[in-house]
Motif scaffolding. Structure first.
Motif: not given
Length: 166
Positions: A80-103
């Protein structure tokens, strides 16, 4: 084309707010330059709780970041935690474990987890020129933008799976 982590850096956005709001104006010899007021630093949280965090970001910028991250947020997942995006420390991150995006997202200061779909749906009804205040208290994320306000259940950012740099 194989699916790998993508890194994109949307351009920073200056914010102009009416007097008496969170944004300030820097005075100098030239035209005034808009800046965001720095949010308070995260404080230590009681054990097992989410660290409190507060920061500001323009709604159109947050929408843009969440739209890009949508490509890596799974619609259905056993974690369930994967339906979240992590924002912080100058980055925005999302992952489905097999694919991820970091901005790169300089506005993202103290780490928070944003329930991606819920916050994206909420922001559809808020004017893009508004400044949103994101605040985490205990296990709730409060988003205030313009005259709109919403609260969402969230998780501890420390529990979010890391994505490896390539």
């Amino acid at each position: 084309m194989s699916r790998h982590k993508k890194e994109q850096t949307p351009a920073p956005v200056a914010v102009q707010e009416p007097e008496g709001t969170a944004a300030g104006v820097v005075e100098g010899d030239s035209e005034p330059e808009d800046v965001l007021e720095e949010a308070p630093k995260a404080q230590k949280a009681p054990k097992g709780d989410i660290p409190p965090a507060t920061w500001l970001v323009r709604v159109d910028r947050l929408r843009e970041v969440l739209d890009i991250l949508a490509l890596a947020v799974p619609k259905k997942t056993t974690l369930p935690i994967l339906v979240h995006a992590r924002l912080g420390e100058g980055r925005a991150v999302a992952t489905a474990l097999d694919v991820g995006i970091s901005l790169a997202m300089p506005e993202a200061q103290a780490p928070i987890l944003v329930p991606h779909k819920q916050v994206s749906d909420f922001l559809k009804y808020v004017s893009g020129h508004q400044v949103a205040r994101l605040e985490v208290v205990r296990r709730m994320l409060k988003v205030v933008a313009g005259g709109s306000e919403a609260s969402f259940a969230t998780e501890n950012p420390a529990d979010y799976p890391p994505i490896n740099p390539f």
